[in-house]
Motif scaffolding. Structure first.
Motif, PDB file in Angstrom:
ATOM      1  N   ILE A 161       0.832  -1.194   0.000  1.00  0.00           N
ATOM      2  CA  ILE A 161       0.000   0.000   0.000  1.00  0.00           C
ATOM      3  C   ILE A 161       0.869   1.247   0.000  1.00  0.00           C
ATOM      4  N   ARG A 162       0.289   2.364  -0.421  1.00  0.00           N
ATOM      5  CA  ARG A 162       1.022   3.619  -0.570  1.00  0.00           C
ATOM      6  C   ARG A 162       0.638   4.617   0.501  1.00  0.00           C
ATOM      7  N   ARG A 163       1.618   5.398   0.921  1.00  0.00           N
ATOM      8  CA  ARG A 163       1.380   6.469   1.874  1.00  0.00           C
ATOM      9  C   ARG A 163       1.271   7.781   1.108  1.00  0.00           C
ATOM     10  N   GLN A 164       0.243   8.563   1.439  1.00  0.00           N
ATOM     11  CA  GLN A 164      -0.017   9.795   0.715  1.00  0.00           C
ATOM     12  C   GLN A 164      -0.289  10.932   1.694  1.00  0.00           C
ATOM     13  N   THR A 165      -0.281  12.139   1.177  1.00  0.00           N
ATOM     14  CA  THR A 165      -0.776  13.271   1.958  1.00  0.00           C
ATOM     15  C   THR A 165      -2.297  13.152   2.054  1.00  0.00           C
ATOM     16  N   VAL A 166      -2.879  13.844   3.025  1.00  0.00           N
ATOM     17  CA  VAL A 166      -4.331  13.828   3.157  1.00  0.00           C
ATOM     18  C   VAL A 166      -4.987  14.373   1.889  1.00  0.00           C
TER      19      VAL A 166
END
Length: 315
Positions: A161-166
């Motif tokens: 899974i990817r981490r993103q900004t809100v």
């Protein structure tokens, strides 16, 4: 000697389930909120806080207590006056109820017509957020996440899974699920600004706290058709009093059945609390400790840097 104080109403199912388990321990005493004004807790004492009676909404955090263990789903902000100013260890029940919360969220998503190919955005990777991510990815759905804290080691890589900004998360997701605690900049975390970034076909799920979203803006977005659906088990006054047409349309789903009231939940939570008390007495790690960490203002470039600071352990 360690004293264990139980501060809850007589009808609290978790409080009543924990009493027999503590019968073999010395120093157990049941309290009323006003009793805290009459004595001081010591650094080896334990305070168990459940549902308060007599209409009292907040209490002062005892400055010298060793452990405060919450018995229910209410947040520290709603239970205590300025809990962030204390060094007392405060623990919640998120680890033990996470599977139940995740099951409720999956049920919400089905009622909102979420498809297996839809992209999920999960904000907050504590015990509940991680459980939701595991459940969603196990169905083959794609997930991206946002959190102010560093996720558990290997979680993102293991699940792909990817981490993103809100901002990127809310603008790209078909389903947004919220798992953060209220705070100065997370109340609300989802306002007009974030709703305007969302797809008109997106749905929003909130099992955190009513203050996490601007309920007036959410209801307006549902009525305007710029938000496809909203589901929550922690409604505030605005959502609770929304037009019946929104509920009958299936775009607004509200349940006020507390998860701790589910069949089998109270004994399960009571055993978890007992294990935490034993860990405290033994000097071992306590599960579900609550950190005073808040989401920074959305769009703050000092936060949304490549280093994703502040980097702190997720619970």
């Amino acid at each position: 000697m360690t004293n264990i104080y139980l501060l809850t109403s007589d009808t609290d199912p978790i409080g009543n389930a924990i009493v027999p388990l503590l019968s073999g321990k010395d120093g157990l005493r049941r309290l009323e909120p006003d009793d805290l004004d009459d004595f001081e807790l010591g650094e080896t004492d334990v305070l168990l806080v459940g549902e308060l009676s007599n209409g009292q909404s907040k209490i002062d955090v005892p400055p010298e207590a060793g452990l405060i263990q919450l018995l229910g789903c209410r947040t520290t902000d709603s239970l205590f006056n300025q809990p962030e100013q204390t060094t007392v260890v405060i623990a919640g029940i998120s680890p033990v109820i996470a599977p139940r919360v995740a099951k409720r969220i999956i049920g919400f998503s089905g009622s909102l017509g979420v498809k297996s190919e839809d992209l999920w955005g999960v904000i907050g990777l504590g015990a509940v957020g991680c459980e939701v991510v595991n459940n969603v990815t196990s169905t083959g759905s794609t997930v991206m996440v946002a959190d102010v804290r560093t996720p558990p080691t290997g979680l993102l890589a293991d699940l792909g899974i990817r981490r993103q900004t809100v901002d990127l998360l809310v603008s790209g997701s078909d389903v947004i699920s919220l798992h953060v605690r209220p705070g100065p900049t997370a109340a609300p975390l989802i306002s007009d600004r974030e709703l305007n970034l969302m797809k008109s076909s997106a749905v929003l799920i909130n099992t955190s706290d009513s203050s996490i979203v601007d309920e007036l803006a959410v209801v307006a977005a549902l009525e305007a058709g710029s938000l496809a659906g909203y589901a929550t088990d922690c409604p505030g006054a605005i959502v609770s009093n929304a037009e019946e047409s929104l509920i009958s349309s299936g775009r607004l789903i509200v349940t006020t059945n507390p998860l701790p009231n589910q069949i089998g939940a109270a004994p399960e939570i009571a055993k978890y609390v007992l294990a935490n008390i034993d860990a405290f007495l033994e000097g071992s790690e306590i599960n579900g400790t609550i950190e005073s960490i808040d989401f920074p203002p959305v769009g703050d470039p000092s936060f949304w840097s490549s280093q994703m600071i502040p980097r702190q352990k997720s619970n």
